[in-house]
Scaffold this motif. Structure first.
Motif, mmCIF file in Angstrom:
data_model
loop_
_atom_site.group_PDB
_atom_site.id
_atom_site.type_symbol
_atom_site.label_atom_id
_atom_site.label_comp_id
_atom_site.label_asym_id
_atom_site.label_seq_id
_atom_site.Cartn_x
_atom_site.Cartn_y
_atom_site.Cartn_z
ATOM 1 N N LYS A 76 27.483 -54.949 -39.838
ATOM 2 C CA LYS A 76 28.294 -53.838 -40.314
ATOM 3 C C LYS A 76 29.641 -53.749 -39.598
ATOM 4 O O LYS A 76 29.775 -54.153 -38.450
ATOM 5 C CB LYS A 76 27.545 -52.511 -40.137
ATOM 6 N N CYS A 78 32.251 -51.254 -38.003
ATOM 7 C CA CYS A 78 32.047 -49.959 -37.354
ATOM 8 C C CYS A 78 33.359 -49.367 -36.840
ATOM 9 O O CYS A 78 34.249 -50.096 -36.389
ATOM 10 C CB CYS A 78 31.074 -50.116 -36.188
ATOM 11 N N ARG A 90 32.520 -39.511 -39.285
ATOM 12 C CA ARG A 90 32.402 -40.825 -38.641
ATOM 13 C C ARG A 90 31.740 -40.719 -37.262
ATOM 14 O O ARG A 90 31.742 -41.674 -36.492
ATOM 15 C CB ARG A 90 33.785 -41.457 -38.466
ATOM 16 N N ARG A 100 27.001 -42.146 -37.814
ATOM 17 C CA ARG A 100 27.987 -42.487 -38.847
ATOM 18 C C ARG A 100 29.023 -43.493 -38.322
ATOM 19 O O ARG A 100 30.101 -43.617 -38.887
ATOM 20 C CB ARG A 100 28.694 -41.214 -39.327
ATOM 21 N N GLN A 103 29.578 -47.681 -41.178
ATOM 22 C CA GLN A 103 29.380 -47.292 -42.572
ATOM 23 C C GLN A 103 29.660 -48.400 -43.576
ATOM 24 O O GLN A 103 29.379 -48.243 -44.774
ATOM 25 C CB GLN A 103 30.262 -46.084 -42.902
ATOM 26 N N HIS A 104 30.201 -49.520 -43.109
ATOM 27 C CA HIS A 104 30.640 -50.556 -44.043
ATOM 28 C C HIS A 104 29.796 -51.823 -43.903
ATOM 29 O O HIS A 104 29.813 -52.488 -42.872
ATOM 30 C CB HIS A 104 32.120 -50.866 -43.818
#
Length: 204
Positions: A76, A78, A90, A100, A103-104
Motif C-alpha cells: 500500500k 501510505c 488520514r 487510515r 489507503q491506496h
C-alpha cells in the motif's frame, strides 16, 4: 450452582479469546520482519498518472522468527505524518481497522518466501501528498501478522511526494474548442436562416 460455574468459566474463556483476537488487530503487535524498498528517492516528486514506483520486499533473515505462517501480502501507498496533520480522515491509529494511514492499494498477492517485487503506475486520482510504502503480511486466516515499510519507524526518512493532476487534459481542450466552434457556426446559421425568412416574407 454447577450451571452457573460452567457459565462463568465459559464467559472467562470467551473474553480471553476476544482479547487475543483484538490483540492481533493492533499494528503494534505485528512482527516487523519484512524489508521493504521503494524506487523513489527521498524528496522526489512523482506525477500521478505517469510515474512508476517499483517496490521490493523480502523476509528479514536476522528477525528471530520464521515466515512459515505468511500466506498473502498487501502493498500500500501510505501518508507520511506531514500529510496527515489536520486531516482526520488520514489519521494513524494502532487499531488496524481504524487506521487510515495506508489507503491506496498497490497490489495484493500470494506471499513468496524469496524476494518479491512489483512496479506500479501512480494512479491519476492519487491525492497530492507525501508518501511512503508499506507491506502487510497475512496468515491463512487473513489476519495481519507482519509488516515492513520503506521508511523508518518515525516515518521521516525515504519519503517522496506525489503531484496531483492539475489543469485539463489536452483531449478535453480540443473537444471544448471544437464544441465552441460548432456552437458559433450553428448560431450564425440560425441567424442567417431567420434573416432570409424575414426578407422572403417582406417580398411577399
Amino acid at each position: 450452582m454447577a450451571a452457573s460455574s460452567i457459565l462463568f468459566v465459559a464467559s472467562i474463556l470467551f473474553c480471553s479469546f476476544a482479547l487475543s483476537c483484538y490483540a492481533n488487530e493492533l499494528f503494534s503487535d505485528l512482527e516487523h520482519s519484512i524489508l521493504v524498498t521503494a524506487s523513489p528517492k527521498s524528496g522526489q516528486v512523482l506525477k500521478s498518472g505517469e510515474a512508476n514506483i517499483t517496490v521490493t520486499w523480502s523476509f528479514n533473515k536476522t528477525f528471530p522468527g520464521t515466515e512459515s505462517t505468511y500466506k498473502t501480502v498487501k502493498v500500500k501507498l501510505c501518508y507520511a505524518p506531514v500529510s496527515q496533520k489536520d486531516r482526520g480522515w488520514r489519521k494513524t491509529k494502532d487499531e488496524l481497522k481504524k487506521d487510515r494511514t495506508c489507503q491506496h492499494k498497490i497490489v495484493n498477492r500470494d506471499y513468496k518466501p524469496s524476494k518479491d517485487m512489483v512496479t506500479w503506475t501512480v494512479e491519476r486520482d492519487t491525492p497530492q501528498a507525501t508518501y511512503f510504502v508499506r507491506v502487510y503480511v497475512f496468515n491463512a486466516e487473513d489476519k495481519e501478522v507482519a509488516y515492513g515499510q520503506s521508511t523508518d519507524d518515525a516515518k521521516k526518512k525515504n519519503l517522496f511526494e506525489v503531484e496531483a493532476v492539475t489543469g485539463r487534459h489536452v483531449s478535453l481542450d480540443i473537444a471544448s474548442v471544437c464544441f465552441s466552434v460548432f456552437s458559433i457556426v450553428s448560431l450564425a446559421g440560425f441567424f442567417y436562416l431567420e434573416k432570409r425568412k424575414g426578407r422572403s416574407s417582406q417580398q411577399k
